[in-house]
Design a protein around this motif. Structure first.
Motif, short mmCIF file in Angstrom:
data_model
loop_
_atom_site.label_atom_id
_atom_site.label_comp_id
_atom_site.label_asym_id
_atom_site.label_seq_id
_atom_site.Cartn_x
_atom_site.Cartn_y
_atom_site.Cartn_z
N ASN A 118 15.35 -3.50 55.55
CA ASN A 118 15.41 -3.67 54.10
C ASN A 118 14.02 -3.72 53.47
OD1 ASN A 118 18.35 -4.10 54.23
ND2 ASN A 118 17.81 -6.04 55.20
N MET A 119 13.02 -3.26 54.22
CA MET A 119 11.64 -3.34 53.77
C MET A 119 11.41 -2.56 52.48
SD MET A 119 8.55 -4.46 54.34
CE MET A 119 8.36 -4.86 56.09
N GLU A 120 10.66 -3.16 51.58
CA GLU A 120 10.16 -2.47 50.39
C GLU A 120 8.66 -2.29 50.59
OE1 GLU A 120 11.25 -4.64 46.89
OE2 GLU A 120 13.39 -4.64 47.39
N PHE A 121 8.25 -1.05 50.86
CA PHE A 121 6.87 -0.76 51.19
C PHE A 121 6.24 0.06 50.08
CE2 PHE A 121 3.31 1.21 53.38
CZ PHE A 121 2.87 0.21 54.23
N PHE A 122 5.03 -0.33 49.68
CA PHE A 122 4.34 0.35 48.59
C PHE A 122 4.29 1.87 48.83
CE2 PHE A 122 1.36 -2.83 46.26
CZ PHE A 122 2.37 -3.78 46.23
N ALA A 123 4.52 2.62 47.76
CA ALA A 123 4.37 4.08 47.76
C ALA A 123 5.28 4.77 48.76
CB ALA A 123 2.91 4.48 48.00
N THR A 124 6.39 4.13 49.10
CA THR A 124 7.44 4.73 49.91
C THR A 124 8.70 4.77 49.06
OG1 THR A 124 6.50 3.90 51.97
CG2 THR A 124 8.82 4.55 52.02
N ILE A 127 9.84 2.77 46.05
CA ILE A 127 8.95 1.66 45.69
C ILE A 127 7.60 2.21 45.21
CG2 ILE A 127 7.91 -0.48 46.47
CD1 ILE A 127 11.00 -0.41 46.44
N ASP A 128 7.17 1.77 44.05
CA ASP A 128 5.88 2.21 43.51
C ASP A 128 4.72 1.59 44.28
OD1 ASP A 128 6.66 3.99 41.50
OD2 ASP A 128 7.01 2.36 40.07
N GLY A 129 3.59 2.30 44.26
CA GLY A 129 2.38 1.84 44.91
C GLY A 129 1.33 1.37 43.92
N ALA A 130 0.07 1.65 44.23
CA ALA A 130 -1.04 0.98 43.55
C ALA A 130 -1.99 1.89 42.79
CB ALA A 130 -1.84 0.18 44.59
N PHE A 131 -1.64 3.15 42.56
CA PHE A 131 -2.45 3.96 41.66
C PHE A 131 -2.13 3.53 40.23
CE2 PHE A 131 -3.15 8.09 44.39
CZ PHE A 131 -3.87 7.34 45.30
N ALA A 132 -2.45 2.29 39.93
CA ALA A 132 -2.11 1.68 38.64
C ALA A 132 -3.01 0.47 38.42
CB ALA A 132 -0.65 1.25 38.63
N ARG A 133 -3.05 0.00 37.19
CA ARG A 133 -3.92 -1.14 36.90
C ARG A 133 -3.45 -2.41 37.60
NH1 ARG A 133 -5.58 -3.94 31.04
NH2 ARG A 133 -7.08 -5.40 31.98
N PHE A 134 -2.13 -2.62 37.67
CA PHE A 134 -1.60 -3.85 38.26
C PHE A 134 -0.57 -3.53 39.33
CE2 PHE A 134 -2.48 -5.03 33.75
CZ PHE A 134 -3.43 -6.03 33.96
N CYS A 135 -0.39 -4.48 40.24
CA CYS A 135 0.73 -4.44 41.17
C CYS A 135 1.17 -5.87 41.46
CB CYS A 135 0.36 -3.72 42.46
SG CYS A 135 -0.77 -4.63 43.53
N VAL A 136 2.34 -5.99 42.05
CA VAL A 136 2.92 -7.30 42.37
C VAL A 136 3.14 -7.38 43.87
CG1 VAL A 136 5.02 -8.69 42.18
CG2 VAL A 136 3.96 -7.73 40.13
N ILE A 137 2.84 -8.55 44.45
CA ILE A 137 3.05 -8.75 45.88
C ILE A 137 3.40 -10.21 46.12
CG2 ILE A 137 0.66 -9.35 46.46
CD1 ILE A 137 2.93 -7.00 48.54
N ARG A 138 4.18 -10.48 47.17
CA ARG A 138 4.45 -11.87 47.51
C ARG A 138 3.17 -12.57 47.89
NH1 ARG A 138 9.74 -11.26 50.65
NH2 ARG A 138 8.40 -11.47 52.47
N THR A 139 3.09 -13.84 47.57
CA THR A 139 1.83 -14.56 47.69
C THR A 139 1.26 -14.53 49.11
OG1 THR A 139 0.74 -16.69 47.29
CG2 THR A 139 3.05 -16.77 48.00
#
Length: 346
Positions: A118-124, A127-139
């Motif tokens: 059930n993994m949500e992996f960036f840019a897969t 799920i969106d990745g990080a070619f952006a100003r902001f991103c969200v991640i678990r602490t």
């Protein structure tokens, strides 16, 4: 640093809209849950998977079927936190482990969260990745970094984590010998990591002379042109083989170079099916395995870079702003390129 109450409702992002089609757009700033942090992205490394999605729209079963933001090798600064995260984290420079596992499935409970179905992996996709100003991640996946690490090195802790996982799988210990096929970014980082793990002999193969020469400056003790030397019969007799090329011939020959009870680790993206030297594997009891991402590697990666055992900064060969992300994704076509970096906030 921006204050929490001034975070904009939208942000600039480079969005993949089709094969080799990127558009810089205003998209909603992502919201964050109680156990998550909002990170203003500083630097993003370009990975082979990013270029694959950019050029082909898929990697195996992962298919881009809608707009997608690429990029999963990243660093940044925490600018806002969820209700369950201490406010003292705001302002921290962090390296991001770009995944969100479910915590509930069999693999997560066994400590193999990289294999969470059930993994949500960036840019897969999706799920969106990080070619952006902001991103969200678990602490817990926003790892604090020392001031001695640059934004670029912090972003490249992600491919270094791949190499650390590879060395662990390959059982590299002081005095080990290892053969690495491919002197691209992962092969070069694997060579450095093998040296840090104590390998005494690090043999790197590549078809390109310039890449072979470069490998010698990053830990290789010997380099070979596989067109001139038959790797399978050269008597290399290594403890471990790592494929960082994805080439079927390299995989076959590399496994043949492994000594009895040795290990072959498949890392490179290549053919979904290929021939293997089964008799050699059976008779010599060789373990053949793959790796899929990583588990609990960032502390080790931070230590290796902060202590000077692995050099990531010198791997950066191209720097691009968000409007030139497409050029960053094509940078690997230059044989002198190792890692391109995108800076979303420049």
């Amino acid at each position: 640093m921006i204050m929490t109450d001034t975070i904009p409702a939208t942000m600039r992002a480079s969005v993949l809209t089709g094969q080799r089609q990127l558009a810089t757009s205003e998209v909603p700033t992502p919201s964050y849950a109680s156990d998550e942090v909002l990170v203003e992205v500083a630097a993003v490394g370009v990975c082979g998977s990013d270029t694959h999605y950019f050029r082909h729209g898929r990697i195996g079963e992962f298919v881009v079927d809608g707009p997608l933001i690429l990029g999963h090798e990243l660093s940044g600064r925490i600018v806002a936190v969820g209700a369950d995260v201490p406010e003292s984290r705001i302002g921290e420079r962090v390296a991001i482990e770009p995944q969100k596992n479910c915590r509930r499935c069999r693999e997560c409970r066994a400590g193999r969260y990289n294999l969470c179905r059930n993994m949500e992996f960036f840019a897969t996709p999706p799920i969106d990745g990080a070619f952006a100003r902001f991103c969200v991640i678990r602490t817990e996946f926003a790892h604090p970094i020392p001031d001695s690490l640059s934004d670029e090195a912090a972003a490249l802790l992600e491919p270094l984590s791949v190499a650390i996982t590879t060395m662990r799988k390959a059982s590299i210990v002081p005095g080990s010998s290892i053969l690495i096929a491919g002197a691209g970014p992962i092969g070069i980082i694997c060579a450095q990591t093998a040296r840090a793990f104590g390998a005494a002999e690090i043999i790197v193969t590549d078809l390109v002379a310039e890449r072979r020469e470069r490998a010698l400056t990053y830990g290789a003790t010997r380099v070979i042109d596989p067109r001139e030397v038959d790797i399978a019969s050269a008597g290399l007799d290594v403890n471990a083989f790592v494929d960082a090329s994805g080439a079927p011939r390299a995989v076959f020959d590399g496994i043949k170079a492994v000594r009895p009870a040795g290990v072959a680790v498949l890392v490179g993206l290549g053919s979904s099916e290929m021939n293997l030297p089964i008799e050699h594997i059976q008779n010599l009891e060789i373990t053949v395995t793959g790796i899929f991402r990583y588990t609990d590697t960032w502390p080790a990666a931070i230590h290796l870079v902060a202590s000077g055992q692995v050099d990531l900064d010198s791997l950066v060969t191209g720097r691009f702003d968000l409007d030139h992300a497409a050029e960053a994704l094509e940078a690997d076509l230059d044989p002198d390129s190792l890692k391109a970096i995108v800076y979303p906030c420049r």
